[in-house]
Scaffold this motif. Structure first.
Motif, PDB file in Angstrom:
ATOM      1  N   PHE A   6       0.868  -1.173   0.000  1.00  0.00           N
ATOM      2  CA  PHE A   6       0.000   0.000   0.000  1.00  0.00           C
ATOM      3  C   PHE A   6       0.910   1.228   0.000  1.00  0.00           C
ATOM      4  O   PHE A   6       1.696   1.429   0.931  1.00  0.00           O
ATOM      5  CB  PHE A   6      -0.920  -0.018   1.227  1.00  0.00           C
ATOM      6  N   LEU A   7       0.812   1.997  -1.065  1.00  0.00           N
ATOM      7  CA  LEU A   7       1.708   3.147  -1.270  1.00  0.00           C
ATOM      8  C   LEU A   7       0.945   4.464  -1.217  1.00  0.00           C
ATOM      9  O   LEU A   7      -0.287   4.471  -1.262  1.00  0.00           O
ATOM     10  CB  LEU A   7       2.328   3.053  -2.686  1.00  0.00           C
ATOM     11  N   ASN A   8       1.711   5.568  -1.187  1.00  0.00           N
ATOM     12  CA  ASN A   8       1.127   6.908  -1.359  1.00  0.00           C
ATOM     13  C   ASN A   8       0.065   7.185  -0.294  1.00  0.00           C
ATOM     14  O   ASN A   8      -1.062   7.582  -0.588  1.00  0.00           O
ATOM     15  CB  ASN A   8       0.522   7.034  -2.762  1.00  0.00           C
ATOM     16  N   ALA A   9       0.486   6.941   0.944  1.00  0.00           N
ATOM     17  CA  ALA A   9      -0.438   7.172   2.072  1.00  0.00           C
ATOM     18  C   ALA A   9       0.325   7.823   3.221  1.00  0.00           C
ATOM     19  O   ALA A   9       1.539   7.637   3.350  1.00  0.00           O
ATOM     20  CB  ALA A   9      -1.019   5.840   2.547  1.00  0.00           C
ATOM     21  N   GLY A  57      -2.864   9.313  -1.578  1.00  0.00           N
ATOM     22  CA  GLY A  57      -2.564  10.393  -0.632  1.00  0.00           C
ATOM     23  C   GLY A  57      -3.463  10.398   0.591  1.00  0.00           C
ATOM     24  O   GLY A  57      -3.460  11.346   1.381  1.00  0.00           O
ATOM     25  N   ALA A  58      -4.250   9.316   0.751  1.00  0.00           N
ATOM     26  CA  ALA A  58      -5.137   9.245   1.931  1.00  0.00           C
ATOM     27  C   ALA A  58      -4.309   8.987   3.191  1.00  0.00           C
ATOM     28  O   ALA A  58      -3.148   8.583   3.125  1.00  0.00           O
ATOM     29  CB  ALA A  58      -6.151   8.102   1.740  1.00  0.00           C
ATOM     30  N   TRP A  59      -4.943   9.259   4.338  1.00  0.00           N
ATOM     31  CA  TRP A  59      -4.346   8.820   5.605  1.00  0.00           C
ATOM     32  C   TRP A  59      -4.737   7.369   5.825  1.00  0.00           C
ATOM     33  O   TRP A  59      -5.856   6.955   5.485  1.00  0.00           O
ATOM     34  CB  TRP A  59      -4.844   9.690   6.756  1.00  0.00           C
ATOM     35  N   LEU A  60      -3.810   6.604   6.382  1.00  0.00           N
ATOM     36  CA  LEU A  60      -4.046   5.183   6.636  1.00  0.00           C
ATOM     37  C   LEU A  60      -3.808   4.889   8.115  1.00  0.00           C
ATOM     38  O   LEU A  60      -2.728   5.153   8.635  1.00  0.00           O
ATOM     39  CB  LEU A  60      -3.116   4.337   5.754  1.00  0.00           C
ATOM     40  N   THR A  61      -4.866   4.432   8.798  1.00  0.00           N
ATOM     41  CA  THR A  61      -4.765   4.111  10.230  1.00  0.00           C
ATOM     42  C   THR A  61      -5.049   2.625  10.412  1.00  0.00           C
ATOM     43  O   THR A  61      -5.541   1.969   9.497  1.00  0.00           O
ATOM     44  CB  THR A  61      -5.815   4.890  11.057  1.00  0.00           C
ATOM     45  N   ALA A 372      -7.862   1.345   7.861  1.00  0.00           N
ATOM     46  CA  ALA A 372      -8.912   2.245   7.379  1.00  0.00           C
ATOM     47  C   ALA A 372      -8.228   3.405   6.666  1.00  0.00           C
ATOM     48  O   ALA A 372      -7.168   3.871   7.105  1.00  0.00           O
ATOM     49  CB  ALA A 372      -9.759   2.761   8.546  1.00  0.00           C
ATOM     50  N   LEU A 373      -8.823   3.831   5.545  1.00  0.00           N
ATOM     51  CA  LEU A 373      -8.275   4.946   4.775  1.00  0.00           C
ATOM     52  C   LEU A 373      -9.194   6.148   4.901  1.00  0.00           C
ATOM     53  O   LEU A 373     -10.423   6.008   4.904  1.00  0.00           O
ATOM     54  CB  LEU A 373      -8.116   4.555   3.304  1.00  0.00           C
ATOM     55  N   PRO A 390     -15.271  10.594   6.850  1.00  0.00           N
ATOM     56  CA  PRO A 390     -14.219  10.739   5.834  1.00  0.00           C
ATOM     57  C   PRO A 390     -13.572   9.415   5.429  1.00  0.00           C
ATOM     58  O   PRO A 390     -12.544   9.409   4.773  1.00  0.00           O
ATOM     59  CB  PRO A 390     -13.211  11.661   6.524  1.00  0.00           C
ATOM     60  N   CYS A 391     -14.182   8.297   5.815  1.00  0.00           N
ATOM     61  CA  CYS A 391     -13.593   6.993   5.486  1.00  0.00           C
ATOM     62  C   CYS A 391     -13.774   6.720   3.991  1.00  0.00           C
ATOM     63  O   CYS A 391     -14.884   6.735   3.479  1.00  0.00           O
ATOM     64  CB  CYS A 391     -14.241   5.889   6.313  1.00  0.00           C
ATOM     65  N   THR A 392     -12.650   6.467   3.300  1.00  0.00           N
ATOM     66  CA  THR A 392     -12.733   6.229   1.852  1.00  0.00           C
ATOM     67  C   THR A 392     -12.408   4.790   1.487  1.00  0.00           C
ATOM     68  O   THR A 392     -12.440   4.414   0.320  1.00  0.00           O
ATOM     69  CB  THR A 392     -11.731   7.148   1.114  1.00  0.00           C
TER      70      THR A 392
END
Ligand code: DI6
Ligand code: FE
Length: 409
Positions: A6-9, A57-61, A372-373, A390-392
């Motif tokens: 998983f990239l770009n996060a 570019g999303a945040w990933l938790t 979660a993104l 805001p969950c995508t």
């Protein structure tokens, strides 16, 4: 072996070893067979033999964890909501045979399909907000058939919807009419008949009780907990919600996973929890919905280093709440948790309240790849906005979840 990166996060790993959110901007996570194999800067990501997922570019938790729910139940109690707003108290309603017993009657009358159909929409709301693990309690059957039905429904829902379940036996939620006036006999029945049968069915991951003036005494709870521990089942407790019954110290004495509610928690209870490593599960939805005015001793829990989890307590009587993000906001707004404490409360500390902090709750090597993104600017957004979701995207054990999850009619 299935391998993906998983990239770009932007990562908020909530790693126990990290400070704060465990932030890593422009990070990457390599997943092998559903588990985290590597976490680090995108530039260093090991891409060999991996399917690439661009997170845009999303945040990933870590996937969020709701560690205290009564989400499986039948019926609705809006009439009591109206009665309370006309002056009746929760305890008066309970003593008049309403409250928990109203939902018991509705749940006993339901089939497993009806129970699942009524519970699934509530679960789908949690899943839409990035939840990947849900704790589901029994406690509205109060006899072997009803308690078994509830726990079977919880297990079946987790097979049909994309989440992991932790089931909790809460037979000691209220005294059923068949044992009216005979609480000791009911506790003995739970110990001799119901708990062994449901544990043998593989339906019980933990044991809980309602230790309260309108529930069960510390002595009765202690007998149930001794039986649970003898069966190697962990315990947790609805403790000090309406009064100080010494419940927190009791569950700590049994090295319990958590003490939950805690509005009337004493300094001695705080100390006992800190010494035992018992998690404080904070339930702001019930506090808010009951218009309670005695907050849990957050500063004392914080000072004592007691891990604080936050959960919805989704139930029809005191917390008809199906938003984990709103639970986070309430914990901050009503009780001044920080946004970081609120997110830890729905990730790593919630995992600890379920005894699963070795497997989930943070993005660390070896843990389940539950993510979660989010389309947010910073992690604090999750506790900040009320009503915005805001969950995508959600990832369960490395597998991106279908965007829209619906329930069969
Ligand atoms: N405390 C609560 O707030 C819930 N159960 C408990 O032990 C209430 C459950 C209900 O009213 O249906
Ligand atoms: Fe509860």
């Amino acid at each position: 072996m299935s391998t993906s990166v998983f990239l770009n996060a932007h990562l908020a790993t909530m790693a126990t070893s990290a400070d704060g959110y465990g932030e890593l901007r422009d990070g990457a996570v390599r997943v092998e067979d559903g588990r985290v194999a590597w976490v680090g800067p995108r530039a260093d990501a090991p891409l060999a033999d991996a399917a690439i997922t661009d997170c845009g570019g999303a945040w990933l938790t870590p996937g969020l964890i709701d560690c205290h729910t009564h989400i499986v139940h039948a019926g609705n109690r809006s009439a009591e909501f109206e009665a309370r707003l006309n002056g009746a108290t929760y305890e008066e309603i309970a003593r008049a045979g309403g409250g928990i017993m109203a939902t018991v009657r509705a749940t006993r009358a339901a089939s497993i399909d009806q129970l699942m159909a009524q519970s699934a929409p509530r679960l789908l709301r949690l899943l839409a907000e990035g939840v990947t693990t849900v704790e589901i309690k029994s406690g509205y059957g109060l006899d072997l058939a009803g308690e078994r039905l509830m726990l079977q429904a919880a297990r079946r829902l987790a097979r049909e919807l994309p989440f992991d379940v932790a089931t909790t036996f809460l037979g000691a939620h209220a005294l059923p009419p068949e044992f009216a006036g005979r609480a000791d006999d009911y506790i003995a029945h739970l110990i001799a008949v119901m708990l062994p049968a449901l544990a043998a069915d593989g339906l019980v991951d933990a044991v809980d009780a309602f230790c309260e003036t309108i529930g069960f005494t510390a002595a009765q709870t202690g007998r149930l907990f001794a039986a649970a521990r003898a069966m190697n089942l962990p315990v947790k407790l609805h403790a000090e919600q309406l009064s100080d019954q010494g419940g927190a110290a009791l569950v700590a004495r049994f090295e319990g996973l958590s003490a939950d509610h805690l509005e009337h928690l004493s300094p001695a209870g705080v100390a006992a929890m800190a010494a035992a490593g018992t998690v404080a599960v904070l339930l702001p939805g019930a506090y808010y919905f009951l218009r309670d005015t005695t907050p849990p001793p957050i500063a004392a829990l914080r000072a004592a280093g007691v891990p604080m989890a936050v959960a919805t307590d989704c139930n029809p009587g005191t917390s008809p709440l199906t938003s984990i993000l709103l639970a986070m906001n309430l914990a901050c707004t009503l009780w001044r948790l920080t946004p970081l404490e609120a997110l830890a409360g729905c990730t790593i500390h919630a995992a600890r309240a379920l005894g699963r902090h070795g497997q989930i709750g943070s993005i660390e090597v070896g843990k389940r790849a539950d993510f979660a993104l989010w389309r947010i600017d910073r992690p604090a957004d999750l506790a900040y906005a009320m009503g915005l979701n805001p969950c995508t995207g959600v990832v369960n054990a490395g597998v991106p979840r279908a965007a829209v999850v619906s329930w069969r009619d």
